[in-house]
Enzyme design. Structure first.
Site, PDB file in Angstrom:
ATOM      1  N   GLN A  29      -4.106  -1.525   9.914  1.00 32.45           N
ATOM      2  CA  GLN A  29      -4.136  -2.849   9.282  1.00 32.45           C
ATOM      3  C   GLN A  29      -4.688  -3.914  10.235  1.00 32.45           C
ATOM      4  O   GLN A  29      -4.276  -3.997  11.393  1.00 32.45           O
ATOM      5  CB  GLN A  29      -2.718  -3.225   8.807  1.00 32.45           C
ATOM      6  CG  GLN A  29      -2.647  -4.484   7.949  1.00 32.45           C
ATOM      7  CD  GLN A  29      -3.363  -4.371   6.601  1.00 32.45           C
ATOM      8  OE1 GLN A  29      -3.556  -3.276   6.068  1.00 32.45           O
ATOM      9  NE2 GLN A  29      -3.773  -5.489   6.051  1.00 32.45           N
ATOM     10  N   ASP A  52     -10.586   3.031   4.555  1.00 32.75           N
ATOM     11  CA  ASP A  52     -10.940   1.609   4.501  1.00 32.75           C
ATOM     12  C   ASP A  52     -12.458   1.438   4.420  1.00 32.75           C
ATOM     13  O   ASP A  52     -12.950   0.358   4.089  1.00 32.75           O
ATOM     14  CB  ASP A  52     -10.462   0.900   5.779  1.00 32.75           C
ATOM     15  CG  ASP A  52      -9.141   0.169   5.577  1.00 32.75           C
ATOM     16  OD1 ASP A  52      -8.893  -0.296   4.451  1.00 32.75           O
ATOM     17  OD2 ASP A  52      -8.377   0.072   6.548  1.00 32.75           O
ATOM     18  N   LYS A  98       0.841  -1.211   0.000  1.00 29.96           N
ATOM     19  CA  LYS A  98       0.000   0.000   0.000  1.00 29.96           C
ATOM     20  C   LYS A  98       0.871   1.254   0.000  1.00 29.96           C
ATOM     21  O   LYS A  98       0.617   2.207  -0.743  1.00 29.96           O
ATOM     22  CB  LYS A  98      -0.934  -0.007   1.227  1.00 29.96           C
ATOM     23  CG  LYS A  98      -2.020  -1.075   1.145  1.00 29.96           C
ATOM     24  CD  LYS A  98      -2.819  -1.221   2.433  1.00 29.96           C
ATOM     25  CE  LYS A  98      -3.808  -2.384   2.336  1.00 29.96           C
ATOM     26  NZ  LYS A  98      -4.588  -2.613   3.566  1.00 29.96           N
TER      27      LYS A  98
HETATM   28  N1  GUN Z   1      -6.769  -6.722   6.538  1.00 26.76           N
HETATM   29  C1  GUN Z   1      -7.198  -7.432   5.457  1.00 26.76           C
HETATM   30  N2  GUN Z   1      -7.749  -6.617   4.521  1.00 26.76           N
HETATM   31  C2  GUN Z   1      -7.665  -5.360   5.030  1.00 26.76           C
HETATM   32  C3  GUN Z   1      -8.069  -4.095   4.525  1.00 26.76           C
HETATM   33  O1  GUN Z   1      -8.616  -3.943   3.429  1.00 26.76           O
HETATM   34  N3  GUN Z   1      -7.804  -3.028   5.353  1.00 26.76           N
HETATM   35  C4  GUN Z   1      -7.206  -3.169   6.577  1.00 26.76           C
HETATM   36  N4  GUN Z   1      -7.028  -2.068   7.307  1.00 26.76           N
HETATM   37  N5  GUN Z   1      -6.847  -4.337   7.062  1.00 26.76           N
HETATM   38  C5  GUN Z   1      -7.060  -5.424   6.288  1.00 26.76           C
END
Ligand code: GUN
Length: 308
Positions: A111, A134, A68
């Site tokens: 995350q 998110d 990311k």
């Molecule tokens: N863990 C798995 N997928 C995601 C996501 O799209 N965002 C976040 N913050 N954590 C995750």
């Protein structure tokens, strides 16, 4: 002569029928990223700024967050990665509050999964909805349910974008979603049931306790699998000419790769590929789309702050 022509026509039709179409998330993601990059360059020197919080040493989480951050750099965003080996829930909440009030940061992600001593719901609620790129905060989830303008969680948003860009028909189709997570299964089932395009599907949301799962999956025109069990879906669970979106990604040992590992989706690709019309590969399907849509959400958050 006539018989020969007929044979050729049959062959051409068969080739067309057999042509499996890959929903190439890697390619579509690169197109979206370049669209975002162009928009950022046009608005230079203003740059959207994403902050990512990572806690602990979960290898998969570290890989995702690094991807990311790297994607931010590629499109010209600013990014900040806060990586804690460990942090108390209280200190994390304080940090989130600080970022909520920081005018230089447009988007914040924490995350998941979080260590056991941190309550995921408390953290989700602490992120300011305007910075919640998110789309996990109940304000954004609620707005999404009602069809109001909101941050759509990146993975469902990526699936919707793939369907749009490949012009897949959804009106009146039967869509089966396997897995009811807040991040993927639940939101995508809502989005595909909406009275718009893509949408207007008859959606069935299934999960680990569903009975007759095989039969339900085999009735789907569009099958979306987000279960987290490698190669779970086999050809007897899919309908001929269906569309398959595989959200799963599991790392399994392999003696055929240099690294000793390979990535597998929830769908047994080789087993189903001759039966379906469209399928997302793993890797290179939904994963890259998630990152592209996270960037799109961050750009949207920056625009709301009138930076763009
Ligand atoms: N863990 C798995 N997928 C995601 C996501 O799209 N965002 C976040 N913050 N954590 C995750």
């Amino acid at each position: 002569m006539e018989a020969k022509i007929e044979l050729w026509i049959c062959l051409i039709i068969k080739c067309k029928e057999d042509k499996l179409k890959i929903l190439d998330g890697k390619y579509i993601s690169s197109v979206i990223r370049s669209e975002i990059k162009t928009e950022v360059e046009r608005n230079s020197p203003a740059r959207p700024h994403l902050c990512a919080i990572l806690i602990g040493d979960n290898g998969a989480s570290r890989t995702y967050v690094n991807a990311k951050v790297k994607a931010c750099e590629e499109v010209g965003f600013k990014s900040t990665l806060l990586h804690y080996d460990d942090i108390s829930e209280l200190d994390l909440l304080k940090k989130i509050e600080e970022i909520n009030n920081d005018k230089n940061i447009d988007g914040l992600i924490v995350q998941l999964p979080l260590p056991k001593h941190i309550d995921e719901n408390k953290i989700t609620l602490a992120v300011k909805p305007a910075k919640d790129v998110d789309g996990f905060h109940p304000v954004n989830m609620g707005k999404m349910m009602l069809g109001l303008d909101s941050m759509i969680p990146a993975t469902p948003a990526g699936i919707i974008e793939l369907i749009k860009r490949y012009k897949i028909e959804t009106l009146g189709k039967k869509c089966v979603v396997v897995g009811r997570s807040n991040i993927v299964g639940l939101p995508i089932s809502v989005l595909l049931g909406k009275n718009k395009y893509p949408g207007n599907c008859t959606v069935t949301l299934t999960h680990s306790k569903s009975k007759n799962l095989k039969e339900i999956c085999a009735s789907a025109d569009i099958l979306i699998v987000a279960l987290g069990v490698a190669n779970f879906i086999k050809s007897d669970m899919v309908k001929k000419n269906c569309v398959i979106i595989d959200v799963g990604i599991s790392r399994v040992k392999s003696d055929k790769t240099k690294s000793g590992w390979k990535l597998l989706g929830d769908v047994d690709f080789e087993n189903v590929k001759d039966k379906c019309d469209y399928i997302t590969p793993v890797p290179g399907g939904v994963g890259p789309m998630t990152i592209a849509m996270l960037l799109a959400n961050t750009l949207k958050a920056a625009k709301k702050e009138n930076k763009f």
